[in-house]
Every structure is written in structure tokens, then in C-alpha cells.
Design an enzyme around this catalytic site. Structure first.
Site, PDB file in Angstrom:
ATOM      1  N   ARG A  61       0.850  -1.199   0.000  1.00  0.00           N
ATOM      2  CA  ARG A  61       0.000   0.000   0.000  1.00  0.00           C
ATOM      3  C   ARG A  61       0.880   1.243   0.000  1.00  0.00           C
ATOM      4  NH1 ARG A  61      -3.299  -1.567   5.403  1.00  0.00           N
ATOM      5  NH2 ARG A  61      -4.372  -3.473   4.679  1.00  0.00           N
TER       6      ARG A  61
ATOM      7  N   HIS B 199       2.522  -3.124   5.271  1.00  0.00           N
ATOM      8  CA  HIS B 199       2.031  -2.972   3.902  1.00  0.00           C
ATOM      9  C   HIS B 199       2.738  -1.813   3.192  1.00  0.00           C
ATOM     10  CE1 HIS B 199      -1.267  -5.883   4.025  1.00  0.00           C
ATOM     11  NE2 HIS B 199      -1.533  -5.463   5.250  1.00  0.00           N
TER      12      HIS B 199
ATOM     13  N   ASP C  29      -2.174 -10.065   3.017  1.00  0.00           N
ATOM     14  CA  ASP C  29      -3.394 -10.427   3.744  1.00  0.00           C
ATOM     15  C   ASP C  29      -4.049 -11.599   3.031  1.00  0.00           C
ATOM     16  OD1 ASP C  29      -3.020  -8.431   5.616  1.00  0.00           O
ATOM     17  OD2 ASP C  29      -4.314  -6.984   4.588  1.00  0.00           O
TER      18      ASP C  29
ATOM     19  N   TYR D 291      -7.041 -11.406  17.173  1.00  0.00           N
ATOM     20  CA  TYR D 291      -6.307 -10.149  17.243  1.00  0.00           C
ATOM     21  C   TYR D 291      -7.224  -9.067  16.687  1.00  0.00           C
ATOM     22  CZ  TYR D 291      -2.548  -6.725  16.762  1.00  0.00           C
ATOM     23  OH  TYR D 291      -1.768  -5.596  16.885  1.00  0.00           O
TER      24      TYR D 291
ATOM     25  N   HIS E 286      -8.690  -8.576  12.903  1.00  0.00           N
ATOM     26  CA  HIS E 286      -8.141  -9.629  12.044  1.00  0.00           C
ATOM     27  C   HIS E 286      -8.944 -10.923  12.102  1.00  0.00           C
ATOM     28  CE1 HIS E 286      -4.817  -6.796  12.095  1.00  0.00           C
ATOM     29  NE2 HIS E 286      -4.271  -7.457  11.097  1.00  0.00           N
TER      30      HIS E 286
ATOM     31  N   ASP F  94     -11.263 -11.585  10.037  1.00  0.00           N
ATOM     32  CA  ASP F  94     -11.681 -11.925   8.680  1.00  0.00           C
ATOM     33  C   ASP F  94     -10.514 -12.105   7.718  1.00  0.00           C
ATOM     34  OD1 ASP F  94     -10.839  -9.306   8.589  1.00  0.00           O
ATOM     35  OD2 ASP F  94     -12.599  -8.550   7.506  1.00  0.00           O
ATOM     36  N   HIS F  95      -9.289 -12.162   8.250  1.00  0.00           N
ATOM     37  CA  HIS F  95      -8.132 -12.418   7.398  1.00  0.00           C
ATOM     38  C   HIS F  95      -6.924 -12.771   8.270  1.00  0.00           C
ATOM     39  CE1 HIS F  95      -7.343  -8.200   8.486  1.00  0.00           C
ATOM     40  NE2 HIS F  95      -6.085  -8.389   8.114  1.00  0.00           N
TER      41      HIS F  95
ATOM     42  N   HIS G 208      -2.922 -11.819   8.469  1.00  0.00           N
ATOM     43  CA  HIS G 208      -1.910 -10.869   8.017  1.00  0.00           C
ATOM     44  C   HIS G 208      -0.529 -11.476   8.253  1.00  0.00           C
ATOM     45  CE1 HIS G 208       0.285  -6.963   7.829  1.00  0.00           C
ATOM     46  NE2 HIS G 208       0.944  -7.432   8.876  1.00  0.00           N
TER      47      HIS G 208
END
Length: 248
Positions: A174, A190, A197, A225, A228, A230-231, A233
Site C-alpha cells: 500500500r 504494507h 493479507d 487479534y 483480524h 476476517d483475514h 496478516h
């Protein structure tokens, strides 16, 4: 006449044997067969004590094999850590596991890598959904893209360890503006290009987070955490592992 011909033949054979000089034996390992690889080709075997850009390129490809909790330095120096990573790579693909990167090891790498040096099962576009030139982060565009390459090879190792089922990558690099737009942390990895991710895929979040511990990721954040669930990292950087719902 028969006796004379036999004598002449014997003399000719003896002369031919005397004039033949056997090639000197060499203890050096055989160089890899010439390969017209679209990305990078090695011209000689590499073992502990070697150094240079050829070692650095090897380290990138085996960066996902440092062992549990380890991280392999991409420094161009073939030390004990690189040897151990090469052994694990060789074991993972059923090659002779001697810690020397030679013909069979390079052949497997050539098989795994695309012409842009990314591993066969991952692509730069997966690691950058922000812009097309890798600019605007906390490091130069070149460094961000290089960091993403290492991340992809770590993911390739992880994918293979999990039975080669596809790993779903939902984002990576990013720029500062992209990071701000999604509410990312101001010091997010990122911004450096070395984060990815992951979606649950067929493996599930916890299996991904747990497996990542063996593949050189300093940051592993997942279910339990904050932010997090839904993914998962994964990133370089300082060691921060936290996925409480997965026992991490």
C-alpha cells in the site's frame, strides 16, 4: 603373412594406447547444465562459504525455509542459515538433501519460477492492488517490489507445505494514501511491500496462521487479534505473532 599382420596390428594398438591421455580427475562438483531461464540462471553450484549476487538470488528462493520461528537474511552470504534453508527446500521436493545448491536444486527452482522471477503460483498483481508502480510507500518503489518478491517465495513454500492448495491473497503493498484510505496503521508493513493479507481459502484462517510460523514471517496476525477475524496478516518486520483464537 598372417603372422606379420598380427604383429603390425598389435603394434598399432599399443601405439594408440600409449598416445591416449586420460582426462585428469576433478573433485569439484559439476556445474549446473546451461539453462536459458527467463528470470535468472546460476552458472555454478553454491555451498557454504560462497557469496555474491548468485547467493542472494538463491536466498530469495529459499527464504520460506528458515525453520520454525526463523528468518533467513537476504545478504548474499552463504552461511549456516542458508545451508539449512537449502536442505529444507531439498527435503520438501524430494531432492538429495546435502545443503549444496547444484543442478537438481536449480532445476527445481527453474521449474517453480516465472520469467518475472515470481514463483509460479503467485503474481505481483496479487501483492499490489494499490497502484501499478509500487510508489508512495515508506521505501522506494524498487525496494517495495523486491520485498514483495521475497514474500511471494515464502508463500510458495507455505503453499507447498500445505499440499499445494491455492492460497488466497487479498492484498499486499500500500502507498501511504492507500493505507490511509483503508484505515491502516501508520507503521503498517504494507507500506514496505513485505505484507500479505490472506483469505480463508480451503485451508481456514487458523491453519494458515499456524503454518506461517515455519516460513519466515515476523508478523502473523489472525483471528482473535483486533481487526483480524476476517483475514490472516503475514509480514516481515519484528516478531509479532498473535492469533489467540488459533492458539497463537
Amino acid at each position: 603373412m598372417k603372422t606379420r599382420l598380427a604383429g603390425v596390428t598389435a603394434a598399432l594398438v599399443a601405439g594408440a594406447v600409449a598416445s591416449f591421455v586420460a582426462p585428469a580427475a576433478s573433485s569439484a562438483p559439476a556445474a549446473p547444465a546451461p539453462t536459458a531461464d527467463g528470470c535468472y540462471s546460476w552458472s555454478k553450484p553454491l555451498s557454504e562459504g560462497a557469496s555474491g549476487d548468485d547467493v542472494r538470488n538463491l536466498q530469495i528462493r529459499v527464504s520460506g525455509y528458515p525453520g520454525n520461528g526463523g528468518k533467513l537474511a537476504i545478504d548474499g552470504v552463504f552461511g549456516p542459515g542458508t545451508k539449512d534453508a537449502v536442505v529444507r527446500f531439498q527435503q520438501a521436493y524430494g531432492l538429495p538433501a546435502d545443503g549444496v545448491a547444484g543442478e537438481s536444486t536449480f532445476a527445481k527452482i527453474y521449474e517453480l519460477q516465472d520469467d518475472d522471477c515470481s514463483p509460479a503460483n503467485f503474481d505481483y498483481s496479487e501483492l499490489n492492488t494499490c497502484n501499478s508502480d509500487w510508489s508512495g510507500g515508506k521505501v522506494s518503489a524498487e525496494e517495495a517490489k523486491s520485498n514483495a518478491l521475497v514474500t511471494m517465495w515464502k508463500l510458495q513454500a507455505m503453499r507447498h507445505a500445505m499440499g499445494d492448495a491455492p492460497i488466497q491473497v487479498n492484498g499486499g503493498f500500500r502507498s501511504v494514501s492507500c493505507n490511509d484510505s483503508v484505515g491502516g496503521a501508520p507503521n503498517s508493513r504494507h507500506l514496505y511491500g513485505d505484507a500479505a493479507d490472506l483469505g480463508a481459502g480451503s485451508q481456514g484462517f487458523c491453519a494458515l496462521a499456524q503454518q506461517a510460523r515455519d516460513h519466515g514471517f515476523g508478523e502473523i496476525l489472525g483471528p482473535g487479534y483486533p481487526g483480524h477475524d476476517d483475514h490472516v496478516h503475514l509480514a516481515g518486520g519484528a516478531d509479532t505473532w498473535s492469533a489467540p483464537d488459533c492458539g497463537i
